[in-house]
Design a protein around this motif. Sequence first.
Motif, PDB file in Angstrom:
ATOM      1  N   GLY A   1       0.804  -1.215   0.000  1.00 59.07           N
ATOM      2  CA  GLY A   1       0.000   0.000   0.000  1.00 59.07           C
ATOM      3  C   GLY A   1       0.837   1.264   0.000  1.00 59.07           C
ATOM      4  O   GLY A   1       0.476   2.269  -0.633  1.00 59.07           O
ATOM      5  N   ASP A   2       1.961   1.238   0.713  1.00 58.53           N
ATOM      6  CA  ASP A   2       2.845   2.407   0.741  1.00 58.53           C
ATOM      7  C   ASP A   2       3.375   2.719  -0.653  1.00 58.53           C
ATOM      8  O   ASP A   2       3.381   3.878  -1.081  1.00 58.53           O
ATOM      9  N   LEU A   3       3.804   1.694  -1.388  1.00 59.16           N
ATOM     10  CA  LEU A   3       4.294   1.929  -2.751  1.00 59.16           C
ATOM     11  C   LEU A   3       3.175   2.448  -3.642  1.00 59.16           C
ATOM     12  O   LEU A   3       3.381   3.392  -4.431  1.00 59.16           O
ATOM     13  N   ILE A   4       1.988   1.869  -3.539  1.00 59.43           N
ATOM     14  CA  ILE A   4       0.864   2.302  -4.370  1.00 59.43           C
ATOM     15  C   ILE A   4       0.536   3.769  -4.092  1.00 59.43           C
ATOM     16  O   ILE A   4       0.318   4.560  -5.019  1.00 59.43           O
ATOM     17  N   ALA A   5       0.520   4.157  -2.814  1.00 63.12           N
ATOM     18  CA  ALA A   5       0.239   5.551  -2.470  1.00 63.12           C
ATOM     19  C   ALA A   5       1.309   6.485  -3.036  1.00 63.12           C
ATOM     20  O   ALA A   5       0.996   7.532  -3.629  1.00 63.12           O
ATOM     21  N   ARG A   6       2.577   6.123  -2.870  1.00 70.29           N
ATOM     22  CA  ARG A   6       3.661   6.988  -3.352  1.00 70.29           C
ATOM     23  C   ARG A   6       3.650   7.111  -4.871  1.00 70.29           C
ATOM     24  O   ARG A   6       3.878   8.195  -5.419  1.00 70.29           O
ATOM     25  N   GLU A   7       3.400   6.013  -5.558  1.00 68.50           N
ATOM     26  CA  GLU A   7       3.385   6.052  -7.019  1.00 68.50           C
ATOM     27  C   GLU A   7       2.189   6.836  -7.556  1.00 68.50           C
ATOM     28  O   GLU A   7       2.183   7.237  -8.723  1.00 68.50           O
ATOM     29  N   ALA A   8       1.185   7.062  -6.693  1.00 75.03           N
ATOM     30  CA  ALA A   8       0.039   7.898  -7.086  1.00 75.03           C
ATOM     31  C   ALA A   8       0.246   9.365  -6.712  1.00 75.03           C
ATOM     32  O   ALA A   8      -0.665  10.181  -6.872  1.00 75.03           O
ATOM     33  N   GLY A   9       1.433   9.691  -6.202  1.00 79.88           N
ATOM     34  CA  GLY A   9       1.746  11.082  -5.887  1.00 79.88           C
ATOM     35  C   GLY A   9       1.602  11.465  -4.437  1.00 79.88           C
ATOM     36  O   GLY A   9       1.839  12.622  -4.076  1.00 79.88           O
ATOM     37  N   ALA A  10       1.205  10.524  -3.580  1.00 77.49           N
ATOM     38  CA  ALA A  10       1.087  10.827  -2.155  1.00 77.49           C
ATOM     39  C   ALA A  10       2.474  10.842  -1.511  1.00 77.49           C
ATOM     40  O   ALA A  10       3.436  10.262  -2.033  1.00 77.49           O
ATOM     41  N   LEU A  11       2.551  11.500  -0.380  1.00 82.48           N
ATOM     42  CA  LEU A  11       3.751  11.467   0.449  1.00 82.48           C
ATOM     43  C   LEU A  11       3.517  10.469   1.569  1.00 82.48           C
ATOM     44  O   LEU A  11       2.408  10.365   2.104  1.00 82.48           O
ATOM     45  N   THR A  12       4.557   9.729   1.938  1.00 83.33           N
ATOM     46  CA  THR A  12       4.433   8.778   3.044  1.00 83.33           C
ATOM     47  C   THR A  12       5.634   8.931   3.971  1.00 83.33           C
ATOM     48  O   THR A  12       6.710   9.351   3.553  1.00 83.33           O
ATOM     49  N   GLY A  13       5.425   8.585   5.220  1.00 88.96           N
ATOM     50  CA  GLY A  13       6.496   8.667   6.204  1.00 88.96           C
ATOM     51  C   GLY A  13       6.010   8.209   7.558  1.00 88.96           C
ATOM     52  O   GLY A  13       4.953   7.581   7.687  1.00 88.96           O
ATOM     53  N   GLY A  14       6.795   8.554   8.563  1.00 86.99           N
ATOM     54  CA  GLY A  14       6.436   8.251   9.943  1.00 86.99           C
ATOM     55  C   GLY A  14       6.512   9.524  10.760  1.00 86.99           C
ATOM     56  O   GLY A  14       5.896  10.529  10.416  1.00 86.99           O
ATOM     57  N   ARG A  15       7.310   9.501  11.828  1.00 85.75           N
ATOM     58  CA  ARG A  15       7.601  10.748  12.529  1.00 85.75           C
ATOM     59  C   ARG A  15       8.436  11.632  11.595  1.00 85.75           C
ATOM     60  O   ARG A  15       9.055  11.136  10.648  1.00 85.75           O
ATOM     61  N   PRO A  16       8.450  12.955  11.838  1.00 88.19           N
ATOM     62  CA  PRO A  16       9.208  13.839  10.937  1.00 88.19           C
ATOM     63  C   PRO A  16      10.635  13.358  10.722  1.00 88.19           C
ATOM     64  O   PRO A  16      11.362  13.085  11.675  1.00 88.19           O
ATOM     65  N   GLY A  17      11.013  13.211   9.464  1.00 93.49           N
ATOM     66  CA  GLY A  17      12.350  12.759   9.106  1.00 93.49           C
ATOM     67  C   GLY A  17      12.505  11.267   9.003  1.00 93.49           C
ATOM     68  O   GLY A  17      13.572  10.790   8.600  1.00 93.49           O
ATOM     69  N   ASN A  18      11.469  10.519   9.339  1.00 89.86           N
ATOM     70  CA  ASN A  18      11.553   9.061   9.312  1.00 89.86           C
ATOM     71  C   ASN A  18      10.589   8.470   8.286  1.00 89.86           C
ATOM     72  O   ASN A  18       9.595   9.092   7.912  1.00 89.86           O
ATOM     73  N   GLY A  19      10.880   7.251   7.868  1.00 91.03           N
ATOM     74  CA  GLY A  19       9.993   6.537   6.971  1.00 91.03           C
ATOM     75  C   GLY A  19       8.870   5.869   7.741  1.00 91.03           C
ATOM     76  O   GLY A  19       8.872   5.831   8.975  1.00 91.03           O
ATOM     77  N   PRO A  20       7.888   5.333   7.033  1.00 87.79           N
ATOM     78  CA  PRO A  20       6.795   4.621   7.695  1.00 87.79           C
ATOM     79  C   PRO A  20       7.315   3.386   8.421  1.00 87.79           C
ATOM     80  O   PRO A  20       8.216   2.702   7.939  1.00 87.79           O
ATOM     81  N   SER A  21       6.751   3.117   9.586  1.00 86.19           N
ATOM     82  CA  SER A  21       7.236   2.005  10.400  1.00 86.19           C
ATOM     83  C   SER A  21       6.170   1.627  11.420  1.00 86.19           C
ATOM     84  O   SER A  21       5.092   2.227  11.471  1.00 86.19           O
ATOM     85  N   ARG A  22       6.499   0.653  12.260  1.00 84.03           N
ATOM     86  CA  ARG A  22       5.587   0.259  13.336  1.00 84.03           C
ATOM     87  C   ARG A  22       5.305   1.431  14.271  1.00 84.03           C
ATOM     88  O   ARG A  22       4.204   1.560  14.815  1.00 84.03           O
ATOM     89  N   GLU A  23       6.305   2.313  14.457  1.00 77.98           N
ATOM     90  CA  GLU A  23       6.132   3.469  15.341  1.00 77.98           C
ATOM     91  C   GLU A  23       4.998   4.369  14.845  1.00 77.98           C
ATOM     92  O   GLU A  23       4.119   4.764  15.615  1.00 77.98           O
ATOM     93  N   LEU A  24       4.993   4.682  13.564  1.00 76.70           N
ATOM     94  CA  LEU A  24       3.944   5.517  12.979  1.00 76.70           C
ATOM     95  C   LEU A  24       4.044   5.444  11.461  1.00 76.70           C
ATOM     96  O   LEU A  24       5.136   5.470  10.903  1.00 76.70           O
ATOM     97  N   THR A  25       2.897   5.354  10.827  1.00 73.88           N
ATOM     98  CA  THR A  25       2.803   5.429   9.370  1.00 73.88           C
ATOM     99  C   THR A  25       1.817   6.536   9.013  1.00 73.88           C
ATOM    100  O   THR A  25       0.709   6.587   9.558  1.00 73.88           O
ATOM    101  N   VAL A  26       2.231   7.415   8.102  1.00 72.97           N
ATOM    102  CA  VAL A  26       1.388   8.515   7.633  1.00 72.97           C
ATOM    103  C   VAL A  26       1.456   8.528   6.111  1.00 72.97           C
ATOM    104  O   VAL A  26       2.538   8.399   5.538  1.00 72.97           O
ATOM    105  N   ALA A  27       0.312   8.682   5.474  1.00 76.77           N
ATOM    106  CA  ALA A  27       0.256   8.830   4.017  1.00 76.77           C
ATOM    107  C   ALA A  27      -0.795   9.870   3.692  1.00 76.77           C
ATOM    108  O   ALA A  27      -1.901   9.835   4.233  1.00 76.77           O
ATOM    109  N   ALA A  28      -0.467  10.802   2.816  1.00 78.59           N
ATOM    110  CA  ALA A  28      -1.424  11.853   2.451  1.00 78.59           C
ATOM    111  C   ALA A  28      -0.945  12.569   1.205  1.00 78.59           C
ATOM    112  O   ALA A  28       0.243  12.520   0.854  1.00 78.59           O
TER     113      ALA A  28
END
Length: 271
Positions: free
Chosen positions: A224-251
């Motif tokens: 899902g993260d790849l699909i969101a990014r390839e559609a132009g969304a931004l994804t990550g976790g806490r500021p400066g980090n990638g998506p992970s168990r700690e936090l995932t954000v996509a928008a």
Amino acid sequence: MPDPQNDEQLLDDLLRVALEAARRAGALLRDGRPADLGVAATKSSPIDVVTEMDIAAEKLISGHLAEHRPDDGLLGEEGGVTEGSSGIRWVVDPLDGTVNYLYGLPTWAVSIAAERDGETLVGVVEAPLRGETFHAVRGRGAFLGERRLRCRPAAPLDKALVSTGFNYVSEVRTHQAEVAHRLIPRLRDIRRGGSAAIDLADVAAGRLDGYYERGLSPWDLAAGDLIAREAGALTGGRPGNGPSRELTVAAGPGVFEPLQALLEEYGAWHD
């Protein structure tokens, strides 16, 4: 030096294998669901369940991958772990949204991703009861069937529709509800679908402005993260980090940064 032509052929092959494995597993789950389906096991808590169909779907997927890509590795939610020699690893959630499936709700999916050196190359999210197959290949865009996907244009945060999920451990879920309580007045509204893979795909399809969740595993978010990014969304976790168990954000752009900042302020990344 890598051969670009061979790399493109590899991506084509990975996508073909992933699409077929997801289609077969989705058909098994859709058509083979027993009327008396029950819980086969539990995981993090008594309400974090595994059904016999989760196990059957992962067995089907792992067998398909072993037949067509025997040298690849595998990380599966239901315990399937194989060390490969090709440099490719499959990350598989055979049934994302198990509780929905158990109750007969339609929001569940098969999620299959292929990665190399920690980078996701191919992602497929198959949602059989919605009749939808989402897929993406790194650098080639995201698609729903044959239709190319784009996330929603930038919206003010107070006009953003955002989805989230909750943990199965009650103490963790209570804190997540407190975060949502603080966030709701700042948004158009919040949704809770019950499948991280579908939520991420729906961000890609422009059906949601954003999504966030704490506690996701690699198999929940890889495709899902790849699909969101390839559609132009931004994804990550806490500021400066990638998506992970700690936090995932996509928008979508314009929503991602203010949403991420509020989640940081409200402590969405801890229990």
